[in-house]
Design a protein around this motif. Structure first.
Motif, PDB file in Angstrom:
ATOM      1  N   VAL A  96       0.873  -1.179   0.000  1.00 41.21           N
ATOM      2  CA  VAL A  96       0.000   0.000   0.000  1.00 41.21           C
ATOM      3  C   VAL A  96       0.910   1.229   0.000  1.00 41.21           C
ATOM      4  O   VAL A  96       1.908   1.272   0.718  1.00 41.21           O
ATOM      5  N   PHE A  97       0.560   2.212  -0.828  1.00 42.35           N
ATOM      6  CA  PHE A  97       1.308   3.465  -0.864  1.00 42.35           C
ATOM      7  C   PHE A  97       0.687   4.462   0.099  1.00 42.35           C
ATOM      8  O   PHE A  97      -0.505   4.749   0.019  1.00 42.35           O
ATOM      9  N   ILE A  98       1.512   4.960   1.010  1.00 42.96           N
ATOM     10  CA  ILE A  98       1.068   5.973   1.961  1.00 42.96           C
ATOM     11  C   ILE A  98       2.137   7.052   1.997  1.00 42.96           C
ATOM     12  O   ILE A  98       3.308   6.750   2.276  1.00 42.96           O
ATOM     13  N   ALA A  99       1.727   8.279   1.713  1.00 48.54           N
ATOM     14  CA  ALA A  99       2.641   9.429   1.698  1.00 48.54           C
ATOM     15  C   ALA A  99       3.859   9.133   0.817  1.00 48.54           C
ATOM     16  O   ALA A  99       4.997   9.332   1.224  1.00 48.54           O
ATOM     17  N   SER A 100       3.597   8.628  -0.363  1.00 48.80           N
ATOM     18  CA  SER A 100       4.621   8.313  -1.373  1.00 48.80           C
ATOM     19  C   SER A 100       5.593   7.227  -0.939  1.00 48.80           C
ATOM     20  O   SER A 100       6.633   7.050  -1.563  1.00 48.80           O
ATOM     21  N   ASN A 101       5.284   6.511   0.111  1.00 48.93           N
ATOM     22  CA  ASN A 101       6.103   5.380   0.558  1.00 48.93           C
ATOM     23  C   ASN A 101       5.300   4.096   0.389  1.00 48.93           C
ATOM     24  O   ASN A 101       4.092   4.077   0.619  1.00 48.93           O
ATOM     25  N   GLU A 102       5.991   3.031   0.025  1.00 54.09           N
ATOM     26  CA  GLU A 102       5.351   1.743  -0.173  1.00 54.09           C
ATOM     27  C   GLU A 102       5.551   0.891   1.082  1.00 54.09           C
ATOM     28  O   GLU A 102       6.678   0.703   1.539  1.00 54.09           O
ATOM     29  N   TYR A 103       4.434   0.402   1.646  1.00 56.18           N
ATOM     30  CA  TYR A 103       4.481  -0.414   2.858  1.00 56.18           C
ATOM     31  C   TYR A 103       3.824  -1.759   2.597  1.00 56.18           C
ATOM     32  O   TYR A 103       2.851  -1.836   1.833  1.00 56.18           O
ATOM     33  N   PRO A 104       4.299  -2.818   3.264  1.00 53.86           N
ATOM     34  CA  PRO A 104       3.611  -4.117   3.144  1.00 53.86           C
ATOM     35  C   PRO A 104       2.194  -3.991   3.675  1.00 53.86           C
ATOM     36  O   PRO A 104       1.957  -3.341   4.698  1.00 53.86           O
ATOM     37  N   VAL A 105       1.256  -4.600   2.982  1.00 52.96           N
ATOM     38  CA  VAL A 105      -0.152  -4.472   3.354  1.00 52.96           C
ATOM     39  C   VAL A 105      -0.401  -4.989   4.772  1.00 52.96           C
ATOM     40  O   VAL A 105      -1.247  -4.452   5.491  1.00 52.96           O
ATOM     41  N   GLN A 106       0.351  -5.989   5.214  1.00 54.74           N
ATOM     42  CA  GLN A 106       0.145  -6.523   6.566  1.00 54.74           C
ATOM     43  C   GLN A 106       0.520  -5.508   7.648  1.00 54.74           C
ATOM     44  O   GLN A 106      -0.135  -5.430   8.680  1.00 54.74           O
ATOM     45  N   LEU A 107       1.553  -4.714   7.398  1.00 52.39           N
ATOM     46  CA  LEU A 107       1.932  -3.659   8.344  1.00 52.39           C
ATOM     47  C   LEU A 107       0.836  -2.606   8.433  1.00 52.39           C
ATOM     48  O   LEU A 107       0.422  -2.200   9.525  1.00 52.39           O
ATOM     49  N   VAL A 108       0.350  -2.177   7.284  1.00 54.75           N
ATOM     50  CA  VAL A 108      -0.707  -1.162   7.238  1.00 54.75           C
ATOM     51  C   VAL A 108      -1.968  -1.700   7.903  1.00 54.75           C
ATOM     52  O   VAL A 108      -2.600  -1.013   8.724  1.00 54.75           O
ATOM     53  N   LYS A 109      -2.323  -2.927   7.577  1.00 49.88           N
ATOM     54  CA  LYS A 109      -3.514  -3.559   8.157  1.00 49.88           C
ATOM     55  C   LYS A 109      -3.391  -3.623   9.683  1.00 49.88           C
ATOM     56  O   LYS A 109      -4.329  -3.285  10.400  1.00 49.88           O
ATOM     57  N   SER A 110      -2.226  -4.018  10.160  1.00 50.44           N
ATOM     58  CA  SER A 110      -1.992  -4.111  11.599  1.00 50.44           C
ATOM     59  C   SER A 110      -2.149  -2.754  12.277  1.00 50.44           C
ATOM     60  O   SER A 110      -2.815  -2.642  13.311  1.00 50.44           O
ATOM     61  N   LYS A 111      -1.561  -1.713  11.690  1.00 50.76           N
ATOM     62  CA  LYS A 111      -1.672  -0.372  12.279  1.00 50.76           C
ATOM     63  C   LYS A 111      -3.109   0.130  12.259  1.00 50.76           C
ATOM     64  O   LYS A 111      -3.577   0.740  13.222  1.00 50.76           O
ATOM     65  N   PHE A 112      -3.831  -0.124  11.166  1.00 49.69           N
ATOM     66  CA  PHE A 112      -5.204   0.356  11.059  1.00 49.69           C
ATOM     67  C   PHE A 112      -6.138  -0.386  12.002  1.00 49.69           C
ATOM     68  O   PHE A 112      -7.119   0.177  12.468  1.00 49.69           O
ATOM     69  N   LEU A 113      -5.848  -1.647  12.284  1.00 50.14           N
ATOM     70  CA  LEU A 113      -6.683  -2.393  13.227  1.00 50.14           C
ATOM     71  C   LEU A 113      -6.418  -1.993  14.677  1.00 50.14           C
ATOM     72  O   LEU A 113      -7.194  -2.331  15.564  1.00 50.14           O
ATOM     73  N   LYS A 114      -5.342  -1.256  14.920  1.00 53.78           N
ATOM     74  CA  LYS A 114      -5.035  -0.757  16.268  1.00 53.78           C
ATOM     75  C   LYS A 114      -5.604   0.632  16.520  1.00 53.78           C
ATOM     76  O   LYS A 114      -5.533   1.139  17.638  1.00 53.78           O
ATOM     77  N   LEU A 115      -6.168   1.260  15.491  1.00 54.48           N
ATOM     78  CA  LEU A 115      -6.725   2.603  15.662  1.00 54.48           C
ATOM     79  C   LEU A 115      -7.902   2.567  16.631  1.00 54.48           C
ATOM     80  O   LEU A 115      -8.702   1.639  16.609  1.00 54.48           O
TER      81      LEU A 115
END
Length: 171
Positions: A96-115
């Motif tokens: 997933v691209f966030i702020a012009s950086n590419e992150y593994p979807v599992q990292l993004v998913k993990s952070k979003f599920l902690k919101l």
């Protein structure tokens, strides 16, 4: 599939000397019930189950009903943030691209599920205080949500530090 007489051409180029058409040799003759989309419908059902499970988890994590009470005039914005979190968590891409950086979807998913609700309040505060023009609101929200757990405490500490001299001089 076999021809009565072997030919070198494919099925579309049958020579006239081939005597019989190519039958489908199968012993299956069940006509009672047939679900031609069995694989597709299983995938769709599994997708809906996953969607509903994550939708419920996210609603609970961010306490959307409480946020609706705190921000009664921003219901559409809260719905948009909720939808963006859900959409991102359900993303099937590898990255997933966030702020012009590419992150593994599992990292993004993990952070979003902690919101939680305090992270959403932080995002709402950031939105309200932003005076510059946001050209791509989706990218802005993604970046803010992704960074919220990391930056929220520092943001509020800076706010307190900024307000502290006022309290000291008022005494």
């Amino acid at each position: 599939m076999k021809f009565e007489k072997p030919t070198s051409g494919g099925l579309n180029c049958q020579p006239l000397e081939v005597g019989k058409t190519n039958p489908n040799n199968t012993d299956i003759n069940y006509t009672e019930y047939s679900n031609p989309n069995r694989i597709v419908s299983d995938d769709v059902d599994a997708g809906w189950d996953e969607y509903h499970a994550y939708a419920e988890i996210i609603r609970d994590n961010i306490e959307i009903d409480i946020l609706y009470q705190q921000y009664p005039y921003d219901r559409e914005l809260l719905d948009g943030i909720y939808d963006l979190i859900l959409e991102t968590v359900l993303c099937k891409n590898g990255t997933v691209f966030i702020a012009s950086n590419e992150y593994p979807v599992q990292l993004v998913k993990s952070k979003f599920l902690k919101l939680n609700s305090s992270h959403i309040q932080y995002v709402m505060d950031c939105l309200k205080e932003t005076t510059s023009k946001v050209r791509n609101i989706k990218k802005y929200l993604l970046a803010t949500l992704f960074n919220a757990p990391t930056t929220m405490k520092s943001y509020y500490q800076a706010e307190v530090n900024h307000d502290m001299p006022q309290f000291a001089s008022a005494k």
